[in-house]
Structure formats: C-alpha cells, structure tokens
Write an enzyme that holds these catalytic residues in place. Structure first.
Site, short mmCIF file in Angstrom:
data_model
loop_
_atom_site.label_atom_id
_atom_site.label_comp_id
_atom_site.label_asym_id
_atom_site.label_seq_id
_atom_site.Cartn_x
_atom_site.Cartn_y
_atom_site.Cartn_z
N ARG A 21 11.86 -30.70 -36.36
CA ARG A 21 11.28 -31.94 -35.80
C ARG A 21 11.96 -32.30 -34.48
O ARG A 21 11.30 -32.75 -33.53
CB ARG A 21 11.43 -33.09 -36.80
N ARG A 38 12.10 -38.61 -48.11
CA ARG A 38 10.94 -37.92 -47.54
C ARG A 38 11.14 -36.41 -47.58
O ARG A 38 12.24 -35.92 -47.34
CB ARG A 38 10.72 -38.38 -46.08
N LYS A 41 12.33 -46.33 -34.90
CA LYS A 41 11.01 -46.88 -34.51
C LYS A 41 10.34 -47.60 -35.69
O LYS A 41 9.85 -48.72 -35.56
CB LYS A 41 10.08 -45.75 -34.02
N ARG A 89 18.32 -41.33 -45.03
CA ARG A 89 17.21 -42.29 -45.18
C ARG A 89 16.61 -42.24 -46.59
O ARG A 89 16.41 -41.18 -47.15
CB ARG A 89 16.12 -41.99 -44.16
N ARG A 107 2.45 -38.39 -29.24
CA ARG A 107 3.65 -37.56 -29.10
C ARG A 107 3.37 -36.20 -28.48
O ARG A 107 4.22 -35.31 -28.57
CB ARG A 107 4.46 -37.46 -30.38
P1 AP5 Z 1 13.51 -45.05 -39.05
O1 AP5 Z 1 13.23 -46.43 -38.59
O2 AP5 Z 1 12.82 -44.56 -40.29
O3 AP5 Z 1 13.30 -44.01 -37.83
P2 AP5 Z 1 12.00 -43.50 -37.11
O4 AP5 Z 1 12.28 -43.49 -35.65
O5 AP5 Z 1 10.81 -44.26 -37.58
O6 AP5 Z 1 12.01 -42.00 -37.65
P3 AP5 Z 1 10.90 -41.10 -38.31
O7 AP5 Z 1 11.62 -39.92 -38.91
O8 AP5 Z 1 10.01 -41.85 -39.25
O9 AP5 Z 1 10.12 -40.64 -37.08
P4 AP5 Z 1 9.26 -39.42 -36.97
O10 AP5 Z 1 8.67 -39.71 -35.66
O11 AP5 Z 1 9.91 -38.11 -37.11
O12 AP5 Z 1 8.35 -39.47 -38.29
P5 AP5 Z 1 6.84 -39.86 -38.51
O13 AP5 Z 1 6.75 -40.50 -39.83
O14 AP5 Z 1 6.27 -40.54 -37.32
O15 AP5 Z 1 15.10 -44.94 -39.23
C1 AP5 Z 1 15.70 -43.73 -39.70
C2 AP5 Z 1 16.93 -44.08 -40.56
O16 AP5 Z 1 17.91 -44.70 -39.73
C3 AP5 Z 1 16.65 -45.10 -41.70
O17 AP5 Z 1 17.39 -44.75 -42.83
C4 AP5 Z 1 17.13 -46.45 -41.13
O18 AP5 Z 1 17.58 -47.33 -42.16
C5 AP5 Z 1 18.25 -46.01 -40.20
N1 AP5 Z 1 18.34 -46.87 -39.01
C6 AP5 Z 1 17.31 -47.40 -38.28
N2 AP5 Z 1 17.78 -48.12 -37.25
C7 AP5 Z 1 19.13 -48.02 -37.30
C8 AP5 Z 1 20.19 -48.54 -36.50
N3 AP5 Z 1 19.94 -49.31 -35.41
N4 AP5 Z 1 21.46 -48.24 -36.83
C9 AP5 Z 1 21.72 -47.46 -37.92
N5 AP5 Z 1 20.77 -46.96 -38.75
C10 AP5 Z 1 19.49 -47.21 -38.43
O19 AP5 Z 1 6.16 -38.42 -38.55
C11 AP5 Z 1 6.35 -37.54 -39.64
C12 AP5 Z 1 5.51 -36.30 -39.42
O20 AP5 Z 1 4.11 -36.64 -39.38
C13 AP5 Z 1 5.74 -35.54 -38.10
O21 AP5 Z 1 6.83 -34.65 -38.19
C14 AP5 Z 1 4.39 -34.82 -37.92
O22 AP5 Z 1 4.29 -33.70 -38.78
C15 AP5 Z 1 3.40 -35.86 -38.40
N6 AP5 Z 1 2.95 -36.74 -37.31
C16 AP5 Z 1 3.11 -38.09 -37.23
N7 AP5 Z 1 2.58 -38.56 -36.10
C17 AP5 Z 1 2.07 -37.48 -35.44
C18 AP5 Z 1 1.42 -37.32 -34.18
N8 AP5 Z 1 1.19 -38.37 -33.37
N9 AP5 Z 1 1.05 -36.07 -33.81
C19 AP5 Z 1 1.25 -35.01 -34.62
N10 AP5 Z 1 1.89 -35.10 -35.82
C20 AP5 Z 1 2.29 -36.32 -36.22
#
Ligand code: AP5
Length: 218
Positions: free
Chosen positions: A176, A165, A19, A132, A94
C-alpha cells in the site's frame, strides 16, 4: 461540539496518516457527508456483492482497485442529496485519472474547494497501521497503543467487537505504501498547481490535528 464547515474537501495522505479518524470527527461535528471509498468497498465486500468480490483481491494484496470501478462508485455517491453542498472525500482520488474524472464531474460552485495533505513520516505509518483496530459494529477507529479502548477489543462507543483490517498485515502495508508513493503522491503537484492544496503536520496528537484542520477547512 457542532462546527461550521461548508467545504468540498479531499483528504489526501498515505495509509495510516489519520484521514479516516479526522474525517469521521469533522463530518459528524459539521453534519456533512463523509465519503470514504475504503469504507464503501469494505461494505460491498461484507455484503458479498459482485463489486465487493472484485475489489477484495486488490484490497487484500494492498493494491488499488481499478479506476473505472472506483470512479463510477464515487460519481453515484456524490450525486446523492446529502452530498450536494459540502463533503469530505476520504481516500479518493488517489490516481491522476481519478482526479481528472472528479474535476470532470464537478464544476463551478461544486468544484473541490480544499485538498488537505496529511503529512506523516513513513516510519510512523507502519506502527499506526499494524496497531489499528476498528469496531465491527459502528466503524470507530482505535489503536492498541495510541488510542486504546477501556476494555480490550470492545468498542467504547457502542460495545461492538474490534477487528483488524485484512490489509493491515505487514506484507499488504508495504504494498500500500508503494502504491501511495507511485500513484497517489503525484496528486500533491496536481492540486498545488490548482491552488487548492493545504498541508497539515499530522504527526501530532489527534486533538491538535483536529483543531488545525478546522481552521484549514474554512
Ligand atoms: P486512520 O485514521 O485509520 O488512517 P487513514 O489515513 O484513514 O488510513 P487508511 O489505512 O484507512 O487509509 P488507506 O488510504 O490505506 O485505506 P482505505 O480504507 O482508504 O488511522 C490509522 C491508525 O492511526 C488508527 O489506529 C488511528 O487510531 C491512529 N491515528 C490516527 N491519527 C493519529 C494521530 N494523530 N496520532 C497517533 N495515532 C493516530 O483504502 C483501503 C483499500 O481500498 C486500498 O488499499 C485500495 O485497495 C482500496 N481503495 C480505496 N479507495 C480507493 C481508490 N480511490 N482507488 C483505488 N482503490 C481504492
């Protein structure tokens, strides 16, 4: 290359589904706001704010931050001038209460127009997350195998150092994914019922996913 995208779009999918990678690219090409709740929370943690201190323990444990904290943060962000017309919400909503709060905040012409579900098998996600690396300076997202930098641990875009991270440890990743299955996956039915859900096979190369995404966001 500049693209024309004027959607108010939610990117939905499991941790590691891609994403953030795609949201950064589309938002930059279309000059629209990229609202990542994870990035906003990490900025609060880095700045040492009370909100960051509260969020950090949840994030490091792989748990969702309480709804009321996140909802207030997003409502304030979405009211800013750059988010009036078009945006990508990455990582929000989410939970069902977050989705309902978003619907209550937005209405009519400003309602969510597209929800894109990034579909990736769980077996692929763990490898994406453990490999990552993120630039500590510009936030660019890399991967040690799938998307490596030319020089190890140095960002190709800005020369900044790469970091892992704190929630990309196996224990936190397992938690997660569990939180995603129980709290976030039910949103697929919520948005399908509202006729705004579109799905993409995100287990393909980032460039193929990007091209299809642009079509889905029209
Ligand atoms: P990447 O693009 O970073 O993936 P992502 O879907 O953004 O994954 P995240 O881990 O950032 O999502 P998340 O939802 O867990 O974390 P968030 O920061 O929102 O890609 C991942 C890897 O794959 C990279 O290395 C990339 O290069 C590779 N890649 C990408 N596309 C590819 C492809 N097509 N092929 C191969 N490789 C690929 O949340 C973190 C924390 O914050 C949560 O756990 C929670 O504690 C808190 N939080 C955030 N939002 C909320 C909310 N709304 N409510 C409550 N808590 C929240």
């Amino acid at each position: 290359m500049a693209v024309a995208v004027r959607a108010r779009c939610v990117f939905l999918g499991a941790p590691g589904a891609g994403k953030g990678t795609q949201a950064k690219k589309v938002a930059e090409a279309a000059s629209i706001a990229h609202i990542s709740t994870g990035d906003m929370l990490r900025a609060q943690v880095a700045a040492g704010t009370p909100l960051g201190a509260e969020a950090k323990s949840f994030m490091d444990a792989g748990k969702l931050v309480p709804d009321q904290v996140i909802i207030a943060m997003v409502q304030a962000r979405i009211a800013e001038p750059d988010a009036r017309e078009a945006w990508i919400l990455d990582g929000f909503p989410r939970t069902l209460p977050q989705a309902q709060a978003l619907d209550g905040t937005l209405s009519g012409a400003s309602a969510v127009s597209h929800v894109i579900y990034f579909d990736v098998p769980e077996s692929v996600l763990v490898g994406r997350l453990t490999g990552r690396r993120t630039c500590g300076k510009c936030g660019a997202i890399w991967h040690v195998d799938n998307h490596p930098t030319k020089v190890a641990d140095v960002c190709d875009n800005c020369g900044g150092g790469l970091v892992q991270r704190s929630d990309d440890r196996l224990e936190a990743i397992t938690q997660r994914l569990e939180q995603y299955r129980t709290l976030t996956a039910p949103l697929l039915a919520y948005y399908r019922e509202r006729g705004v859900l579109r799905e993409i096979d995100a287990n393909r190369s980032p460039s193929v996913v990007y091209e299809e995404l642009l079509n889905l966001m029209q």
